[in-house]
Design an enzyme around this catalytic site. Structure first.
Site, PDB file in Angstrom:
ATOM      1  N   LYS A  36      36.465  25.128  47.803  1.00 22.94           N
ATOM      2  CA  LYS A  36      37.448  24.837  46.753  1.00 22.94           C
ATOM      3  C   LYS A  36      37.462  23.362  46.370  1.00 22.94           C
ATOM      4  CE  LYS A  36      41.456  24.310  49.833  1.00 22.94           C
ATOM      5  NZ  LYS A  36      41.698  22.887  49.560  1.00 22.94           N
ATOM      6  N   THR A  37      37.250  22.464  47.352  1.00 24.94           N
ATOM      7  CA  THR A  37      37.233  21.034  47.036  1.00 24.94           C
ATOM      8  C   THR A  37      36.068  20.713  46.110  1.00 24.94           C
ATOM      9  OG1 THR A  37      38.254  20.503  49.161  1.00 24.94           O
ATOM     10  CG2 THR A  37      37.124  18.711  48.017  1.00 24.94           C
ATOM     11  N   ASP A 220      45.696  21.435  43.864  1.00 24.73           N
ATOM     12  CA  ASP A 220      45.134  22.068  45.049  1.00 24.73           C
ATOM     13  C   ASP A 220      46.250  22.721  45.874  1.00 24.73           C
ATOM     14  OD1 ASP A 220      43.305  22.782  46.987  1.00 24.73           O
ATOM     15  OD2 ASP A 220      43.262  20.808  47.945  1.00 24.73           O
ATOM     16  N   GLU A 221      45.893  23.687  46.723  1.00 21.66           N
ATOM     17  CA  GLU A 221      46.824  24.314  47.686  1.00 21.66           C
ATOM     18  C   GLU A 221      48.103  24.796  46.996  1.00 21.66           C
ATOM     19  OE1 GLU A 221      45.710  24.918  50.516  1.00 21.66           O
ATOM     20  OE2 GLU A 221      44.543  23.278  51.371  1.00 21.66           O
ATOM     21  N   GLN A 251      46.676  31.844  53.127  1.00 21.79           N
ATOM     22  CA  GLN A 251      46.837  30.606  53.882  1.00 21.79           C
ATOM     23  C   GLN A 251      48.194  29.946  53.619  1.00 21.79           C
ATOM     24  OE1 GLN A 251      43.167  28.139  54.647  1.00 21.79           O
ATOM     25  NE2 GLN A 251      42.412  29.255  52.870  1.00 21.79           N
ATOM     26  N   ARG A 563      39.242  28.755  61.154  1.00 17.21           N
ATOM     27  CA  ARG A 563      38.838  27.381  61.493  1.00 17.21           C
ATOM     28  C   ARG A 563      37.487  27.378  62.208  1.00 17.21           C
ATOM     29  NH1 ARG A 563      40.826  25.671  57.775  1.00 17.21           N
ATOM     30  NH2 ARG A 563      41.268  27.868  57.387  1.00 17.21           N
TER      31      ARG A 563
END
Length: 662
Positions: A36-37, A220-221, A251, A563
């Site tokens: 996504k970044t 973002d997020e 998330q 993770r």
């Protein structure tokens, strides 16, 4: 503006489609590890290259300073340009208020109060107004005020909704607190968002200035936004509505601090023309890890689920350590980490993730015993936590009332509490020579005598963690038959002594990472140990009777699983030391969601008869640990064993059965 567009060729089809989205609102559902970044920064570069924009016409918002810095660096690397309108919601709100705050009577030089400053101000108000801090805990009131602000409720609006003594008191405290903030030209973190929103809503000139300047808004997020952040993003994107947001329902793990993933549903209602993109190809983890994550999260039916997949194929199973006790869980994890490290895996590529910070204690001790360096993220090491140090100081004074360092510490907690303790100890001292009281019993008595738990409020998240640490300290003390052996253990662990009494290097950079699941979001490790997979831990006991909270616990488990890049271990136990002694526990329902074929199960049984648990290296302590274990498992055996017998066993010169019956 000349920007080389060759970077688009590094994107997969889904990523590229999102990055080159034309105009209008867009929602990118980006699974864990899906890049996504890269999509966000590629889109910024694409806009600068194709839309004839100045860098300050693009607003890029994320949730941490670290993420903001990383994205700014990536944009500069792609385009050669700095991005002046980039940062967190709070930093951008602060920038807006520094420039235009006087329009709503906010001075340019306002002070920002952090959480400690907020609490200090509230305590001043308590003293000034004679409020009852025992009935209405300041920490809980601070949390209630923050919650009200997250819901955009000003003091008067909150008062109108207040029912019951508690909420009416909060309304009074909120009114007084906010009035004093304004008198002191101060804003807290919640105010930064609220007043930036108020400014844009009420001042047409300022609103028009930013709406004309900002042509594209990227966030973002988005699953972590609250109401104020949602409205800010709408205002700043208007009237063009070039709002491009990235998020993942699965998330969303911060509801307790105001985050609301329903904002992504609201987007679909507020922007009927919204285009949705899905990033479901994962570049981080091997397929069995993604399969496990999906099998657990798919039981949440209140939000969309992405079916993550990867090209990183492997037949390796996930590991499940089925341990008889909590001590064996920690010991087996430490030994496995040692084996991984000996096989070439850097310690820095390994993480132990847990639901509550109190769980770190047993793993800190087990790693120390194995001589493995570690770092604790998001808090102090267990024995350095204030509440733990407070109670240990009292316990040391129980043994030695002349110890000045502990006297100084406990007096800071309250001189009346210290006097109550002294009076109690004097009545107890008569029998001290005749008995050796159990450390857990003494700790419990001290806590009751000084009313230590009254300092905390279970409804306050920070206090709830402190109370969990107190319970864990007592659970640990339950494993020892004498105060001296317990305090010796604490001292050795605090000083970081490993095998053979050797002190671990303080500056060892190759360290295992210990952290809570909440702290782990956004990070990745080659190997992850997801420990304490038990009912009342994960899912947490506070969530068991609330469907929304239970859904969030499942998302928290999903975050922990994703993770891991290469190897994932689940661990749980059947019996665990608790406040009241050794108690039976049940494995987490989340493990039952997994296909058994995914897991390779290792049964870690109680080895007390072989006595292979990793006791500390100091010989005197090892003897006591052996005795403690026998007392637990064979209470009928005589405990006053000769030191020579223990030495023979510890040196391997006598087998377990012979030792136990010698």
């Amino acid at each position: 503006m000349s920007v080389d567009l060759s970077f688009l060729e590094t994107l997969n089809e889904q990523q590229k489609a999102a990055a080159i989205h034309d105009d209008g609102p867009a929602l990118v559902l980006a699974g864990a590890g899906s890049g996504k970044t890269r999509v966000l920064t590629s889109r910024v570069a694409y806009l600068l290259a194709t839309k004839n924009l100045a860098p300050d016409q693009v607003l890029l918002v994320t949730f941490t300073n670290k993420a903001a810095s990383e994205m700014k660096a990536r944009v500069k690397n792609l385009t050669g340009f700095d991005l002046p309108m980039s940062g967190t919601f709070h930093s951008l709100s602060c920038k807006i208020l520094r420039q235009y705050g006087p329009a709503i009577k906010i001075p340019n030089n306002f002070t920002i109060y952090d959480s400690d400053d907020q609490l200090a101000l509230l305590k001043q108000l308590y003293r000034r107004n004679g409020w009852d801090a025992k009935t209405y805990k300041p920490q809980a009131v601070r949390a209630a005020i923050s919650d009200a602000k997250n819901k955009l409720l000003e003091p008067e609006a909150y008062r109108q909704q207040a029912d019951g003594d508690w909420r009416r008191f909060v309304a009074d405290a909120y009114t007084s607190y906010q009035m004093n903030l304004r008198l002191e030209d101060a804003l807290d973190f919640d105010d930064l968002l609220i007043f930036a929103l108020k400014l844009l809503q009420e001042d047409a000139y300022v609103r028009r200035h930013f709406q004309e300047q900002i042509q594209y808004v990227l966030i973002d997020e988005y699953q972590d936004t609250n109401m104020a952040q949602y409205l800010l993003s709408q205002l700043l994107a208007a009237p063009q509505n070039n709002l491009f947001v990235v998020g993942d329902f699965s998330q969303s793990i911060y509801a307790w601090r105001g985050a609301d993933y329903h904002n992504m549903f609201k987007l679909q209602k507020d922007y009927p023309e919204l285009t949705t993109y899905k990033l479901d190809q994962n570049y981080r983890s091997v397929q069995p890890i993604l399969t496990a994550a999906t099998q657990i999260i798919q039981h949440n039916t209140d939000h969309p689920i992405l079916q993550l997949w990867t090209d990183k194929k492997t037949g390796t199973q996930l590991q499940l350590f089925d341990c008889e006790t909590g001590d064996l869980e920690a010991a087996s994890v430490a030994r496995e980490i040692n084996d991984l490290h000996q096989s070439g895996r850097p310690l820095s590529d390994i993480a132990i993730l847990y639901r509550t910070n109190a769980q770190s204690r047993s793993f800190e001790e087990a790693l120390t015993r194995e001589g493995i360096a570690y770092r604790l993220v998001g808090g102090f090491k267990f024995y350095e936590r204030k509440e733990v140090k407070d109670l240990l100081a009292y316990l040391r004074l129980f043994v030695n009332p002349k110890e000045s360092v502990s006297v100084a510490r406990v007096q800071k907690i309250g001189k009346r509490r210290y006097r109550d303790f002294q009076a109690w100890r004097e009545t107890y001292a008569v029998s001290l020579e005749a008995i050796d009281p159990a450390p857990a019993d003494v700790l419990k008595a001290i806590i009751d005598i000084i009313k230590y738990r009254d300092l905390f409020d279970r409804d306050d998240p920070e206090d709830a963690v402190r109370l969990e640490n107190i319970d864990e300290l007592i659970a640990n003390a339950n494993q020892f038959t004498s105060i001296d052996s317990f305090l010796e253990n604490v001292a050795l662990i605090q000083d970081g002594y490993g095998p053979d009494g050797q002190k671990l290097p303080a500056a060892d950079r190759d360290q295992v990472t210990l952290m809570s699941l909440h702290s782990a979001k956004g990070l990745e490790f080659g190997v992850v140990f997801l420990v304490g997979m038990e009912e009342n831990l994960l899912p947490h006991s506070r969530s068991l009777f609330d469907q929304e909270q239970l859904s969030e616990e499942r998302r928290l488990c999903y975050v922990g699983i994703t993770r891991a890049k290469d190897q994932l271990y689940f661990t749980y136990c059947h019996r665990r030391w608790t406040y009241s002694g050794m108690s039976s526990v049940s494995r987490s329902r989340f493990l039952d969601d997994l296909d058994p074929k995914l897991l390779e199960v290792t049964r870690v049984e109680d080895t007390s008869r072989r006595l292979q648990s990793p006791w500390l290296p100091a010989r005197g302590f090892e003897r006591q640990a052996v005795k403690n274990q026998i007392a637990l498992d064979e209470p009928g055996l005589v405990l006053d064993l000769e030191d020579s017998q223990l030495d023979e066993f510890l040196d391997g010169d006598i087998d377990a059965e012979a030792f136990l019956h010698s």
